[in-house]
Design an enzyme around this catalytic site. Structure first.
Site, short mmCIF file in Angstrom:
data_model
loop_
_atom_site.label_atom_id
_atom_site.label_comp_id
_atom_site.label_asym_id
_atom_site.label_seq_id
_atom_site.Cartn_x
_atom_site.Cartn_y
_atom_site.Cartn_z
CE LYS A 23 -3.95 1.91 2.62
NZ LYS A 23 -4.81 1.72 3.81
CB SER B 255 -8.29 0.62 5.60
OG SER B 255 -9.00 1.79 5.37
CB SER C 151 -8.18 3.51 2.64
OG SER C 151 -7.31 2.97 3.60
#
Ligand code: GLN
Length: 487
Positions: free
Chosen positions: A74, A173, A149
């Site tokens: 990420k 997330s 996210s």
């Protein structure tokens, strides 16, 4: 391919690390045009690491546990010399001078960085639509969101664009995108994993964790990234147990609590509820005892989170002032104006909204009414969990109230988007470990996820139950035909 299967192929010489990397890169080029899971690829680096692994293998050197495993990271985890943007214009050209602890541990264990994945700007969102560099699509249905996210990491794992990925979970997330994309996502106990080098959103809630296609892989990745870190004072000084040790053990006699408030809640789709209750029965047939429990404050989690998380975010994001990091607006008039323009131009609207809410909640005169109150409710939520864990070993809930929603469907209503985290937020507020894994499909063929929540540092038990369920239910084998996941 699961990590253990890959290890065997690498060791036997059936497939080289370079072959696997080349294969992944080829596939990404084919598939990621429609998904946009990756923000950038690290092709040269991946090939050169792979070559070294192949050399080590042919010279008979013992290979580390994740040797040659292609990883997606990420893009809010700092990677030394590799751009780390947080999907924000603010950090569009930010190249970290240091490596996050979790990624350093992965590379030391032989993992190969394939690329950095898309996210909601600064990890604020539940759909990966607030990325300044364009949204990511759900591999099961390109008109839908992958969740967020960490949507890029979830989509990459789901469509075979890496073997495993890292995400961060502040309010869901990792787990919510895992459930939307039909993969396994684990948020460890707060403090189990170092946050050094994770770009801070809400520091009392943020945790890093793995996305994988199966539970055993999640245990393997957690093994590598866990453990004390002198660089993060909130990282617990606790020994790391062997997370794979009990995976094969029966869960007979384990008590699993069904939180009443999660199933009676308006807004939870019937299909999701039914699928999770079916999973509960599967646990029962594996010998677990189902117990009805109550967490009276569970549903206050969202209101509490949306005071605490923005408050911490407003403090954490104060550092982006146009002086120290990233973007700077051109303005000669005054320092104040330069900072103000910088923040107005380089933060997207969701990030600005959070900063405004947080600044308001922390300001003199409102602090007691909002921030302090929220902290008090946070304590009550933790106490509810403590009481539950006197009666049960694990808690079972759906991961998300619905399956993946259509892109754009929450555009004009941030509150309706926030509700998507109803079931994941409480574990963050209480610092508890929780895992999401597939438990079925809705009538459109979209994956549904169940969530298991464990007690503090209870990852072993959590993984054991998840693994036993996964083996018995075999959900992905029953995947509906004709779904649009690009294979
Ligand atoms: N969706 C939640 C939010 O918008 C959680 C995000 C996260 O866990 N990073 O804050």
């Amino acid at each position: 391919m699961a990590i253990a299967e890959w290890r065997q192929k690498l060791q036997s010489g059936e497939v080289s690390s370079l072959e696997l990397v080349n294969d992944q890169l080829k596939r990404i080029k084919l598939v990621d045009k429609s998904l946009h899971a990756y923000l950038q690829l690290e092709e040269d680096n991946a090939r050169s690491v792979a070559k070294k692994i192949d050399e080590a293998r042919s010279s008979g050197i013992d290979l580390p546990p994740l040797a040659g495993v292609p990883f997606a990271i990420k893009d809010n985890l700092c990677t030394k010399g590799v751009r780390t943007t947080c999907s924000s214009k603010m950090l569009e050209n930010f190249i970290p001078p240091y490596e996050s602890t979790v990624t350093k541990r992965l590379w030391n264990s032989g993992a190969v960085l394939i690329g950095k994945t898309n996210l909601d700007e600064f990890a604020m969102g539940s759909s990966t639509e607030t990325s300044a560099f364009g949204a990511t699509s759900n591999p099961w249905d390109l008109s839908r969101v992958p969740g967020g996210s960490s949507g890029g990491s979830a989509a990459a794992v789901a469509s075979g664009l890496c073997m495993a990925a890292l995400g961060s979970d502040t309010g869901g997330s990792i787990r919510q995108p895992a459930s939307f994309c039909g993969v396994v996502g684990l948020k460890p106990t707060y403090g189990r994993v170092s946050r050094w080098g994770l770009v801070a959103f809400a520091s009392s809630l943020d945790q890093v964790g793995p996305f994988t296609t199966n539970v055993r892989d999640a245990a393997e990745v957690l093994q590598v990234i866990s453990g004390p870190d002198p660089l993060d004072s909130t990282c617990l000084d606790e020994p790391v147990p062997n997370f794979s040790e009990f995976l094969n053990d029966s869960i007979k006699g384990i008590r699993i609590g069904l939180i009443k408030e999660c199933f009676n809640q308006e807004g939870i789709s019937t299909e999701v509820k039914d699928s999770v209750l079916k999973a509960a029965n599967q646990f029962k047939s594996l010998g677990a005892e189902l117990v009805d429990v109550s967490c009276p404050r569970f549903n206050d989690g969202i209101a509490t989170y949306y005071v605490i998380a923005p408050s911490e975010a407003s403090a954490n994001l104060a550092r982006y002032d146009g002086v120290k990091y990233g973007f700077r607006a051109e303005d000669d008039e005054s320092l104040t104006q330069m900072t103000s323009l910088t923040r107005a131009n380089a933060f997207g609207s969701e990030v600005q909204r959070r900063i405004l809410i947080g600044t308001y909640a922390l300001s003199a005169g409102y602090f007691d009414a909002y921030y302090k109150k929220a902290q008090q409710v946070r304590t009550l939520i933790s106490q509810d969990f403590l009481k539950c864990f006197k009666k049960v070993d694990l808690l079972l809930t759906p991961t998300s109230p619905t399956t993946a929603f259509k892109a754009g469907s929450h555009d004009n209503d941030p509150l309706s988007m926030y509700l998507s985290d109803l079931l994941t937020i409480p574990a963050n507020l209480a610092g508890l470990p929780a895992i999401s894994l597939p438990c079925g499909f809705d009538n459109l063929g979209l994956p549904i996820g169940l969530q298991l929540i464990g007690n503090v540092l209870g990852e072993q038990r959590l993984l054991q139950a998840a693994y036993q369920y996964e083996q018995a239910a075999n959900v992905m084998k029953n995947c509906p035909e004709g779904n649009s996941i690009p294979r």
